[in-house]
Every structure is written in structure tokens, then in C-alpha cells.
Design a protein around this motif. Structure first.
Motif, short mmCIF file in Angstrom:
data_model
loop_
_atom_site.label_atom_id
_atom_site.label_comp_id
_atom_site.label_asym_id
_atom_site.label_seq_id
_atom_site.Cartn_x
_atom_site.Cartn_y
_atom_site.Cartn_z
N THR A 130 0.85 -1.18 0.00
CA THR A 130 0.00 0.00 0.00
C THR A 130 0.89 1.23 0.00
N GLY A 131 0.28 2.41 0.00
CA GLY A 131 1.06 3.63 0.10
C GLY A 131 0.81 4.57 -1.05
N ASP A 132 1.37 5.78 -0.93
CA ASP A 132 1.17 6.81 -1.93
C ASP A 132 1.96 6.51 -3.20
N GLN A 133 1.52 7.16 -4.29
CA GLN A 133 2.21 7.07 -5.56
C GLN A 133 3.26 8.18 -5.65
N PRO A 134 4.23 8.06 -6.57
CA PRO A 134 5.27 9.10 -6.69
C PRO A 134 4.72 10.48 -7.00
N ASP A 135 3.52 10.56 -7.62
CA ASP A 135 2.97 11.88 -7.96
C ASP A 135 2.63 12.70 -6.72
N THR A 136 2.64 12.08 -5.54
CA THR A 136 2.33 12.82 -4.31
C THR A 136 3.52 13.63 -3.81
N VAL A 137 4.71 13.40 -4.38
CA VAL A 137 5.90 14.14 -3.92
C VAL A 137 6.62 14.87 -5.05
N PRO B 93 6.88 17.59 -8.26
CA PRO B 93 6.28 18.91 -8.52
C PRO B 93 5.13 18.87 -9.51
N GLY B 94 4.10 19.66 -9.23
CA GLY B 94 2.91 19.69 -10.07
C GLY B 94 3.11 20.40 -11.39
N ASP B 95 4.21 21.14 -11.55
CA ASP B 95 4.46 21.87 -12.79
C ASP B 95 5.21 21.02 -13.80
N ALA B 96 5.23 19.71 -13.60
CA ALA B 96 5.98 18.81 -14.49
C ALA B 96 5.43 18.85 -15.91
N ALA B 97 6.34 18.78 -16.87
CA ALA B 97 5.94 18.67 -18.28
C ALA B 97 5.70 17.21 -18.65
N ALA B 98 6.45 16.31 -18.01
CA ALA B 98 6.32 14.88 -18.29
C ALA B 98 6.57 14.09 -17.02
N TYR B 99 5.91 12.94 -16.93
CA TYR B 99 5.99 12.11 -15.73
C TYR B 99 5.96 10.64 -16.14
N LEU B 100 6.84 9.85 -15.55
CA LEU B 100 6.88 8.41 -15.77
C LEU B 100 6.84 7.71 -14.43
N ARG B 101 5.95 6.73 -14.30
CA ARG B 101 5.82 5.97 -13.05
C ARG B 101 6.02 4.49 -13.33
N VAL B 102 6.75 3.82 -12.46
CA VAL B 102 6.90 2.37 -12.56
C VAL B 102 6.47 1.75 -11.24
N ASP B 103 5.80 0.63 -11.32
CA ASP B 103 5.31 -0.07 -10.14
C ASP B 103 6.19 -1.30 -9.93
N LEU B 104 6.98 -1.28 -8.86
CA LEU B 104 7.86 -2.40 -8.59
C LEU B 104 7.11 -3.56 -7.93
N GLY C 139 21.84 15.38 -5.61
CA GLY C 139 21.41 15.59 -4.24
C GLY C 139 20.14 14.83 -3.97
N TYR C 140 19.73 14.75 -2.72
CA TYR C 140 18.55 13.97 -2.36
C TYR C 140 17.98 14.46 -1.04
N TYR C 141 16.70 14.21 -0.85
CA TYR C 141 16.05 14.53 0.41
C TYR C 141 14.90 13.57 0.62
N LEU C 142 14.51 13.41 1.88
CA LEU C 142 13.44 12.49 2.24
C LEU C 142 12.13 13.26 2.35
N ASP C 143 11.09 12.72 1.71
CA ASP C 143 9.76 13.33 1.77
C ASP C 143 8.76 12.21 2.04
N GLY C 144 8.39 12.04 3.30
CA GLY C 144 7.47 10.97 3.66
C GLY C 144 8.05 9.61 3.35
N ASP C 145 7.34 8.84 2.52
CA ASP C 145 7.79 7.49 2.17
C ASP C 145 8.64 7.47 0.91
N TYR C 146 9.13 8.63 0.47
CA TYR C 146 9.93 8.70 -0.75
C TYR C 146 11.23 9.44 -0.51
N VAL C 147 12.26 9.02 -1.22
CA VAL C 147 13.47 9.81 -1.31
C VAL C 147 13.46 10.42 -2.71
#
Length: 520
Positions: free
Chosen positions: A49-56, A58-69, A180-188
Motif C-alpha cells: 500500500t502507500g502513496d504514488q510518486p505523484d504525491t511528492v 512537482p505539479g508543474d511537471a511537463a512529463a511524468y513516468l511511473r513504474v510499479d515495482l 542531491g537527495y532529500y526524504l519526503d514521507g515514504d519517498y526519497v
């Protein structure tokens, strides 16, 4: 959203840094692990369970790719079913649920990850079930590219990234390859070192999940499958060509508008989304488009001549409302480059043709190009000395003004009596062999009723265009050329390929590409 990077032990530090290679390896690991474990391992993953990558991201993205492991149980069972015939080692790891570890080993062998990283201790304890990539225009030559990877344990993930950072620093990795990297909830969230704060600030202003256009498109798409993509075409057009090429390397967006002029880019608008799905007998890519301005797609019902081809058709291409498509495209380009269109009209007129009317006659209101069985053998048996047209099982069938079409053929220097032909209820059928033309015009059984065609071509009875190839017809020809036994075994399971598009409104459409396997 957290705006700090938490280090093991609870401390807070600035964004860390790592090299480009490990980031690419992470994306590769996620993408390759799409099909997850096998039928038995699938049960183990049911609790994901859990959130999808689109929850972390930026909303101003021109393109987005998601993979489900961690795809659904059905998708995993389908993967095992469809990909039988893979390399035995890969197949065994797939069925045992050790696919991620197997992919990591392959990446390590290729030198794409630091040699001192161990999957069992450095990766597996924190790697989550989802990953996403977003590309954002920022008014500069180089866009913002952000990667979000779900983590099961944030502290362990950061510890591994710090380890990679140290290894990268010791290797004197160039500054422009540092991340660089940072932690945001359940995502890095990862980005280039000099962009990571811009990415974080953009996400704080709103994420993709907050954008109505994005959520609406993904809802319309339906099942997101094991991977999905989304893009805002107008925003993609804002990206510089070099930015698009780099985004394509990271697997997001692709060079959709690369090479276009500013005037051509200004014509682009709308949004597109798509998903990769698995079923027990097929791999499917399904997509949709919304809101393309300045261009109205034909929506009238067509005769669907492709459905009435013989059931043993080896390959076919069809188009509905071809004349209307010609007019729509003609009007669009006339509004953008009137001088160029006028020049084209003059050149055609000098040759005795009238544009766009003659093109509309050729395409008609419904057309289909078909290839029958035995095409390869017929080509191989062609005479080297015979001057007449070869007797090949190929035909062009179109609902149009047959008399005007015949006149066009004569103007092209091809008298109609040199072609096999017949006209039935306003439908002209042309070909090279009269027996094949007659069989196409009056078949004993219909392609539309064929099980393989139905499995390969989605919604054929409503499709605006169709492409179908019965791979089994050519199997004896191409399989002997595949030297690798495992690859040949896998390809032998492929039965057919089908493509279809459906116009659902003046500015909305859908497409489906399917690779269908033989039945057991």
C-alpha cells in the motif's frame, strides 16, 4: 512535506550528493523489476500500500513516468505466463520472486553501480514498491529532472545514499554528475545537486497529485498497469532540444518535440497519458490524448472494411474517414503556412492533379490495405524476366468515387486494366491477382470473427485506424535467423501484433498496442 534531509540517528543535514551512474542504476532496477515476482511470490506482495510518486513530485511537471515495482497479483501471474521462454536463469528468478536481486546483479556486472554496494544489505532493506520521474521546464537550457523512489526505511535509504556519496567523492566524480537527495514521507527524491533545492521548492508549491488535469487524465486512463506516463504537450514544447534528449535518457518524456521550429512548437497543445499492462496472453500499451487545440479530428462512423477481410489475412492496415482527415490536416497547415500549401497546390496542378481533392478520393471514407497468406513465397517465386505485374496476394480496398479513382490511375500512367479490380456497392478493390481481389471482396470467413485478430486489435469495430500482423504467418521465415535458443523460444510464443486508435471526440482519442501470445 518534509523540507529537511533526515540522517540516521535523527540528525538534520543539507542534501547529500552522489554520482549519475547510481541514479541511472536505480531507475534501471525499478524499470526492470516492473514484472515483479512469479505466481507464488505474488501472494507475498499483496499487502503493498502507500502513496504514488505523484504525491511528492512537482505539479508543474511537463512529463511524468511511473513504474510499479510491485504490480497486482494478476499482473505478476501474467508476467510468468507471457514471458515463458526467457533465459532459464531469469525465468527462475522471476518465478521465485528474486527478480530485483537478479537485475541488480546484472547492473553490477555491467559496472553501472558501485562495486562495494551489496543488494541484500544496502538496497533490499529500504527499496520500496514504486518509483517515478518528472521533468520540469525552468526557463533554462537544462530542465529540472527529479526521481522519486519509495522507501520502506528512510534512515537506511539515506545511509546507502551517503555511502554512495562518499564513494563518488573519492572517485572525483565531476560536479555536473553529482546528485542531491532529500526524504519526503515514504519517498526519497533525487535530482542534480545544483537543482535539488529548486525541485523541493517546486514540490512545496504543489504536487502532481494536486493538479486536476493530471488526476483527471489518469482517472480516464483507468488501470495504470505496471508502468504509466503522462505529459503536457505545451510544456514539453517549452523544453530545449538538449533538455528533451537528456530527459529521454532518463526515460521520461522523450524527445517528442526535438527538432521542431518555434512556429511548429506553438501549434502543440493538449495532454497525453498511457500505461503498460500485462494479461495472461498479451502485453498491452494503452494511451489517450486530450485537448489538442487548432485541430478537429473526424468523428463520423466508418464502414470498417478491415473487419470484412478474409479470416486468413496475414497483415492489414485500415483508416476510417480518410478524406476528412486529409481536409482537417490541410486546414491546419493552411493556417500555419499558407504560402507553402499554395506552392504544393501549384506543383500538383502542373502534374494534372487537384489538391486536396485527389488525396481525399484516394483515401475515401474507409480504406484497408491487406496482405494475404503466402506473400513471401509469392515474392520468392517472381520471374526475373516477366514484364507484367507480379501475381501477389495484396489488395487495396476503399469506399470512394470509383470512377474518379480510375481516372487518377490513368493520369499516373497506370491503366486500370493492368490491375485486378472490382467494384461492389461503392467499394473499389484493387490488387495484383484477380483471385485474391475476389477473395478479399467476397470472403468465405471474416477477419473480424477471427480469434487472433480479436485478441490483438482492441475495439476493432470502433477503431479509426487498425494495424494487424499475424506473426505466425512469418514464423518459419524469421525464427531460423535468431541464433540465441532462449530468445528464439520466447519469440516463438508471439502470435500477433495489433494496433488500433479510437477517436472519442473532436479533440480526444485513445490508442492500444498489443503483443499477443499463442494459446497453450
Amino acid at each position: 512535506m518534509s523540507t529537511v534531509v533526515e540522517q540516521p540517528g535523527g540528525g538534520i543535514t543539507e542534501a547529500g550528493r552522489g554520482g549519475r551512474g547510481w541514479l541511472m542504476a536505480g531507475i534501471g532496477l525499478g524499470a526492470a523489476a516492473l514484472i515483479g515476482g512469479g505466481a507464488y511470490a505474488a501472494v507475498h506482495f499483496l499487502g503493498s500500500t502507500g502513496d504514488q510518486p505523484d504525491t511528492v513530485l512537482p505539479g508543474d511537471a511537463a512529463a511524468y513516468l511511473r513504474v510499479d515495482l510491485d504490480p497486482s497479483v494478476g499482473q505478476k501471474v501474467a508476467a510468468v505466463r507471457f514471458f515463458q521462454g526467457l533465459d532459464p536463469q531469469a525465468q527462475a528468478r522471476l518465478e521465485s520472486g528474486e527478480w530485483r536481486e537478479y537485475v541488480w546483479e546484472k547492473l553490477t556486472e555491467d559496472g553501472d553501480v558501485p562495486a562495494d554496494l551489496d543488494y541484500a544489505t544496502d538496497i533490499e532493506p529500504w527499496l520500496g514498491d514504486r518509483a517515478g520521474v518528472a521533468v520540469l521546464p525552468n526557463g533554462e537550457e537544462e530542465p529540472l529532472v527529479a526521481v522519486a523512489m519509495q522507501v520502506k526505511d528512510g534512515e537506511k535509504a539515506l545511509a546507502t545514499l551517503d555511502k554512495i556519496k562518499a564513494s563518488s567523492a573519492a572517485a572525483d566524480t565531476p560536479a555536473d554528475e553529482q546528485f542531491g537527495y532529500y526524504l519526503d514521507g515514504d519517498y526519497v527524491v533525487l535530482a542534480k545537486a545544483d537543482q535539488v533545492e529548486q525541485v523541493r521548492a517546486a514540490a512545496e508549491q504543489g504536487t502532481l497529485e494536486d493538479q486536476e488535469a493530471f488526476t483527471s487524465d489518469m482517472d480516464d486512463l483507468g488501470d495504470a498497469g505496471v508502468a504509466s506516463f503522462w505529459m503536457d504537450v505545451a510544456k514539453v514544447a517549452e523544453l530545449e532540444d538538449v533538455a528533451l534528449d537528456e530527459a529521454a535518457e532518463l526515460g521520461a518524456g522523450g524527445a517528442v518535440t526535438s527538432g521542431l521550429t518555434d512556429e511548429q512548437k506553438a501549434m502543440l497543445s493538449g495532454r497525453a497519458a498511457g500505461a503498460l499492462r500485462l494479461s495472461p496472453d498479451a502485453v498491452e500499451i494503452h494511451g489517450l490524448s486530450h485537448g489538442y487545440g487548432g485541430f478537429s479530428m473526424p468523428t463520423a462512423d466508418g464502414a470498417q472494411l478491415v473487419l470484412d477481410l478474409p479470416a486468413d489475412t496475414a497483415a492489414a492496415f485500415s483508416l476510417e474517414n480518410g478524406a476528412d482527415w486529409v481536409q482537417a490536416v490541410w486546414d491546419l497547415y493552411s493556417s500555419v503556412d499558407e504560402d507553402g500549401v499554395d506552392s504544393l497546390v501549384e506543383e500538383a496542378s502542373a502534374q494534372g492533379f487537384t489538391l486536396p481533392e485527389d488525396l481525399k478520393t484516394v483515401l475515401g471514407s474507409s480504406l484497408v490495405l491487406s496482405v494475404g497468406p503466402g506473400m513471401v513465397e509469392a515474392v520468392e517465386g517472381m520471374s526475373q524476366t516477366e514484364t507484367s505485374l507480379p501475381q501477389l496476394p495484396v489488395a487495396y480496398r476503399v469506399q470512394t468515387d470509383a470512377d474518379r479513382f480510375s481516372t487518377l490511375l490513368q493520369d499516373l500512367g497506370l491503366p486500370p486494366n493492368e490491375l485486378a479490380q472490382r467494384t461492389d456497392d461503392g467499394v473499389l478493390t484493387l490488387g495484383l491477382a484477380q483471385d485474391y481481389v475476389d477473395g478479399v471482396a467476397a470472403p468465405q470467413s471474416r477477419l473480424g470473427d477471427d480469434a487472433t485478430f480479436g485478441a490483438a486489435v482492441a475495439d476493432a469495430d470502433e477503431a479509426a485506424s487498425v494495424l494487424f500482423v499475424n506473426i505466425n504467418e512469418y514464423e518459419d521465415r524469421y525464427l531460423p535467423m535468431v541464433e540465441d535458443e532462449d530468445a528464439r523460444s520466447a519469440l516463438e510464443r508471439l502470435a500477433a501484433v495489433g494496433w488500433s486508435t479510437e477517436v472519442t471526440g473532436a479533440d480526444t482519442s485513445r490508442f492500444t498496442l498489443r503483443f499477443v501470445a499463442d494459446g497453450e
